[in-house]
Scaffold this motif. Structure first.
Motif, PDB file in Angstrom:
ATOM      1  N   GLY A  66       6.893   0.509   6.719  1.00 41.88           N
ATOM      2  CA  GLY A  66       5.725   0.853   5.926  1.00 41.88           C
ATOM      3  C   GLY A  66       5.809   2.257   5.355  1.00 41.88           C
ATOM      4  N   GLY A  69       8.320   2.905   2.626  1.00 41.59           N
ATOM      5  CA  GLY A  69       7.820   2.342   1.372  1.00 41.59           C
ATOM      6  C   GLY A  69       6.743   3.222   0.757  1.00 41.59           C
ATOM      7  N   VAL A  70       5.892   3.774   1.613  1.00 41.03           N
ATOM      8  CA  VAL A  70       4.861   4.697   1.124  1.00 41.03           C
ATOM      9  C   VAL A  70       5.529   5.910   0.476  1.00 41.03           C
ATOM     10  N   GLY A  73       6.701   4.929  -2.978  1.00 37.27           N
ATOM     11  CA  GLY A  73       5.609   4.828  -3.944  1.00 37.27           C
ATOM     12  C   GLY A  73       5.129   6.205  -4.379  1.00 37.27           C
ATOM     13  N   ALA A  74       4.994   7.102  -3.407  1.00 39.64           N
ATOM     14  CA  ALA A  74       4.522   8.451  -3.722  1.00 39.64           C
ATOM     15  C   ALA A  74       5.544   9.187  -4.584  1.00 39.64           C
ATOM     16  N   MET A  77       5.436   8.391  -8.160  1.00 44.15           N
ATOM     17  CA  MET A  77       4.268   8.975  -8.829  1.00 44.15           C
ATOM     18  C   MET A  77       4.387  10.492  -8.935  1.00 44.15           C
ATOM     19  N   ASP A  96      14.679  -2.617   4.679  1.00 43.01           N
ATOM     20  CA  ASP A  96      14.274  -3.181   3.390  1.00 43.01           C
ATOM     21  C   ASP A  96      13.854  -2.064   2.443  1.00 43.01           C
ATOM     22  N   GLN A  97      13.003  -1.186   2.921  1.00 44.17           N
ATOM     23  CA  GLN A  97      12.540  -0.115   2.032  1.00 44.17           C
ATOM     24  C   GLN A  97      13.672   0.841   1.678  1.00 44.17           C
ATOM     25  N   GLN A 101      14.720  -1.085  -1.643  1.00 47.32           N
ATOM     26  CA  GLN A 101      13.758  -0.474  -2.565  1.00 47.32           C
ATOM     27  C   GLN A 101      14.189   0.944  -2.964  1.00 47.32           C
ATOM     28  N   LEU A 113      13.238   5.549 -13.860  1.00 46.94           N
ATOM     29  CA  LEU A 113      12.470   6.118 -12.758  1.00 46.94           C
ATOM     30  C   LEU A 113      13.296   7.152 -11.998  1.00 46.94           C
TER      31      LEU A 113
ATOM     32  N   VAL B 113       5.690  -0.604 -11.876  1.00 45.22           N
ATOM     33  CA  VAL B 113       7.019  -0.257 -11.374  1.00 45.22           C
ATOM     34  C   VAL B 113       7.859  -1.531 -11.388  1.00 45.22           C
ATOM     35  N   ILE B 116       9.184  -6.016  -7.380  1.00 41.73           N
ATOM     36  CA  ILE B 116       9.892  -5.976  -6.097  1.00 41.73           C
ATOM     37  C   ILE B 116      10.036  -7.406  -5.608  1.00 41.73           C
ATOM     38  N   GLY B 121       7.678  -6.627   0.030  1.00 44.83           N
ATOM     39  CA  GLY B 121       8.255  -5.289  -0.136  1.00 44.83           C
ATOM     40  C   GLY B 121       7.382  -4.340  -0.932  1.00 44.83           C
ATOM     41  N   GLY B 122       6.571  -4.882  -1.814  1.00 47.52           N
ATOM     42  CA  GLY B 122       5.741  -4.026  -2.655  1.00 47.52           C
ATOM     43  C   GLY B 122       4.498  -3.500  -1.958  1.00 47.52           C
ATOM     44  N   PRO B 124       3.929  -1.789   1.037  1.00 49.13           N
ATOM     45  CA  PRO B 124       3.978  -0.359   1.370  1.00 49.13           C
ATOM     46  C   PRO B 124       4.144   0.519   0.129  1.00 49.13           C
ATOM     47  N   VAL B 125       4.854   0.035  -0.857  1.00 50.20           N
ATOM     48  CA  VAL B 125       5.118   0.853  -2.055  1.00 50.20           C
ATOM     49  C   VAL B 125       3.816   1.106  -2.816  1.00 50.20           C
ATOM     50  N   THR B 127       0.940   1.064  -1.565  1.00 51.38           N
ATOM     51  CA  THR B 127       0.158   1.944  -0.694  1.00 51.38           C
ATOM     52  C   THR B 127       0.568   3.402  -0.919  1.00 51.38           C
ATOM     53  N   GLY B 128       1.869   3.619  -1.089  1.00 53.37           N
ATOM     54  CA  GLY B 128       2.360   4.972  -1.349  1.00 53.37           C
ATOM     55  C   GLY B 128       1.955   5.484  -2.720  1.00 53.37           C
ATOM     56  N   ILE B 129       1.927   4.589  -3.687  1.00 58.79           N
ATOM     57  CA  ILE B 129       1.460   4.971  -5.023  1.00 58.79           C
ATOM     58  C   ILE B 129       0.005   5.448  -4.913  1.00 58.79           C
ATOM     59  N   LEU B 131      -1.422   6.587  -2.220  1.00 57.21           N
ATOM     60  CA  LEU B 131      -1.447   7.848  -1.466  1.00 57.21           C
ATOM     61  C   LEU B 131      -1.216   9.026  -2.412  1.00 57.21           C
TER      62      LEU B 131
END
Lengths: 340, 323
Positions: A66, A69-70, A73-74, A77, A96-97, A101, A113, B113, B116, B121-122, B124-125, B127-129, B131
């Motif tokens: 988790g 992955g967070v 994502g951050a 951004m 996986d992440q 990813q 990106l 994005v 995924i 898989g998307g 957590p991603v 969630t991070g976006i 965050l």
């Protein structure tokens, strides 16, 4: 120029503090990294940082997949996360992440990106049995898209971490438990002093550049982290036997500084690669295969690998001692290639 | 179709987007069967109202994550037919320059994005976006599209839990099409709904008719507002049905005939057409005209993609690292 002698744990802490002060996009994310009265991660690296950066020390649930992955994502951004696991073994939960990813996202986007994620993971066999010991370097080498660095000294830890945080690509930093110099309740038995004089100024160690730790004419020994320190010890021992060992610390595995290694091979013609992982398909296999492909005309002896056996790490001290390449095993491999 | 009071332009745009997605999928399938298009595809025929209703509730700056079934999400979030079609053909004009393909459609400039394609898989991603939005004090929202199958992944638990504990501006959207690939959802989920899992994380969850584009829009609007005003995530379960195979050559023999027949009567475009006609918000001629315009747009995109340059083989080596 002012210098401070710091252990790797202290040096990383000050480095992270400096990066977070320099750039408000930088934040830390991980387990037990920001609890007052806690430890600052498993090895004290982030100890106390939450006092200065209460909003940027993200203390996560036990959810490795988790929070990697967070971090991804951050990062997409525009933030610059430093995500760490307590033991590299736990990063297997986040494969996986990390591999599907983080490593692939920029590529899949056609280069649109950027994924500035710094990852940190402690490796090394340290009296904890099979599931808190593994070195993950061989797992990530075949995952294009992640740079891999392995600092063996506090100086390199700071310089490489700065490079990683400022780099727009994902970087995994493997750190060795016996080299941290963690103190108090988190001190490690069998630790080696990897502290350095850390200059005040804002230096970096470029990712992808090796360092020759000891110059020598007879044999090239290639090793990172703890194995680098043991190789230096072996070289000192062999000097008394009249064998002149060159020790190269690649510092980065991806990208790899082939120029430095090949220049050394041209000089010595003999290669020993040392690693703490099982020998099968390890980092040494990759280095040896490439040198065999590209440097065969310069080699005067077969390449030798010193590695752990193809088993999980055992617990009992006599077995653990047998498992991890020792100074004597490294020295013996050097003697063998020298007398070939 | 309960809510009323929307202007005809808005409603007809929803209709147009759904028709665009359906016809895009039908055209793409045909191109595959002809052997013109490379790769594989996972299509969303029948699920158009989910993508369109949710994305209609978003701002351009909001960001979505998608799945292996991303065509509808991409088109609804603003990726053009030309960019999507180019990518499906693997051309340099595609939204990922041919590096992504069907399963990784996306373009952050449009708020998506790269999709995924690892189930879950998307989560957590996204969630991070969210965050990052919260840390940067931006009033943007992340939306995570997933299928019913993803809710059995560990990543669902980890991601939704973190979204909940940190009160992040994210909406978790489950398109429940009753099958994870071929496995019925009833075999793998014990609860009556998936949305009731939200209670375990302390966030609201709601199950709604995912084939009613206005109901989806209203629910999404509410969840997005909640996220944008700092109140945290919502788990939105949209009940829908995939009226095509799981992937390109799947005849979906596991879907019972009777169920398929009912699904066709319940599919979102026909239902919304009836809504528009019944309320005299459009006549059949207008709807036919929309379909015609959409088809022209798709045909033009196919021609452009076929005429677009192939990537050079050695382009493989580009785009791994920034430096």
């Amino acid at each position: 120029m002012t210098m401070k002698r710091l252990s790797i744990a202290e040096a990383l802490r000050e480095c992270i503090r400096g990066e977070m002060r320099r750039d408000e996009r930088v934040f830390c994310i991980g387990e037990d990294i920001a609890v007052r009265g806690g430890w600052g991660g498993a090895f004290t690296v982030t100890l106390g940082l939450e006092k200065e950066f209460s909003d940027r020390m993200i203390n996560t649930p036990i959810s490795e997949n988790g929070f990697f992955g967070v971090a991804l994502g951050a990062a997409m951004m525009g933030l610059r996360p430093i995500a760490d696991v307590q033991y590299a073994d736990f990063a297997l939960l986040a494969m996986d992440q990390i591999v599907n990813q983080i490593a692939k996202m920029r590529y899949m986007s056609g280069g649109k990106l950027t994924v500035p994620v710094t990852m940190r993971a402690p490796v090394g066999v340290t009296g904890r049995g099979a599931q808190h010991s593994q070195s993950l370097e061989p797992f990530l080498l075949p995952a294009p898209g992640i740079k891999i660095v392995c600092p063996a000294t506090a100086y390199d830890a700071v310089g490489l971490l700065r490079s990683a945080v400022r780099c727009d690509d994902p970087v995994m930093m493997f750190e060795h438990k016996l080299l941290y110099g963690s103190k108090g309740a988190r001190a490690e038995s069998g630790a080696i002093d990897a502290s350095s004089e850390i200059p005040e100024e804002d230096y970096v160690v470029p990712i992808g550049r090796a360092v020759v730790r000891r110059e020598g004419a007879d044999v090239t020994v290639i090793a990172t982290l703890l194995m680098m320190h043991r190789s230096l010890q072996a070289a000192a021992l062999l000097e008394q036997e009249g064998i002149d060992v060159e020790v190269i610390d690649p510092r980065s595995l991806v990208p790899f500084d082939w120029d430095t290694v090949k220049a050394s091979v041209v000089k010595t013609g003999r290669v020993v690669i040392v690693e703490e992982s099982p020998k099968r398909n390890g980092v040494g296999a990759e280095i040896a295969a490439t040198l065999a492909e590209e440097m065969i005309d310069h080699l005067t002896a077969p390449i030798k690998r010193v590695a752990a056996p193809n088993t999980p790490a055992p617990f009992a001290p006599p077995m653990e001692e047998y498992y991890v390449p020792s100074v004597e095993r490294i020295a013996e491999a050097v003697r063998q290639v020298t007398s070939y | 179709m309960s809510p009323t009071g929307y202007g005809p332009d808005f409603l007809l745009d929803l209709y147009r987007q759904m028709v665009l997605i359906r016809h895009f999928e039908e055209r793409v399938k045909y191109l595959f069967l002809e052997g013109v298009m490379p790769g594989t595809i996972h299509q969303c025929n029948g699920q158009e109202a989910c993508a369109v209703g949710v994305c209609a509730a978003l701002e351009p700056a909001d960001v979505i994550t998608s799945t292996h079934r991303p065509h509808g999400h991409a088109l609804a979030k603003g990726i053009t037919v030309v960019e999507a079609m180019g990518e499906l053909f693997g051309r340099t004009t595609g939204c990922c320059k041919g590096k992504g393909g069907s399963m990784h459609l996306g373009d952050l400039a449009k708020g998506m994005v790269p999709a995924i394609a690892i189930v879950g898989g998307g989560i957590p991603v996204a969630t991070g976006i969210a965050l990052a939005f919260k840390m940067k004090k931006e009033k943007r929202v992340a939306v995570c599209f997933m299928g019913d199958g993803a809710t059995n992944e560990g990543a669902f638990h980890e991601g939704v839990n973190m979204g909940a504990i940190w009160t992040l501006p994210v909406v978790y959207v489950v398109e429940n099409n009753l099958y994870g690939a071929s496995t019925p959802v009833s075999w793998v989920v014990r609860t009556k709904t998936i949305s009731e899992r939200s209670r375990l994380y302390g966030i609201p969850g709601v199950t709604i008719d995912g084939n009613d584009v206005l109901a989806v829009y209203v629910a999404a609007k509410k969840a997005v507002r909640r996220a944008r005003t700092g109140k945290g995530p919502t788990l939105l379960e949209l009940m829908t049905y995939r009226i095509t195979g799981h992937s390109r050559r799947d005849p979906a023999l596991y879907q019972p005939e009777e169920e398929k027949k009912r699904a066709l009567e319940n599919e979102p475009i026909g239902r919304f057409a009836k809504y528009l006609l019944d309320r005299q918000l459009a006549d059949q001629r207008r709807l036919d005209q929309i379909a015609e315009e959409v088809d022209q747009e798709i045909e033009a995109a196919v021609e452009m993609a076929l005429a677009a340059p192939q990537p050079k083989p050695e382009d493989t080596l580009q785009d791994l690292f920034v430096a």
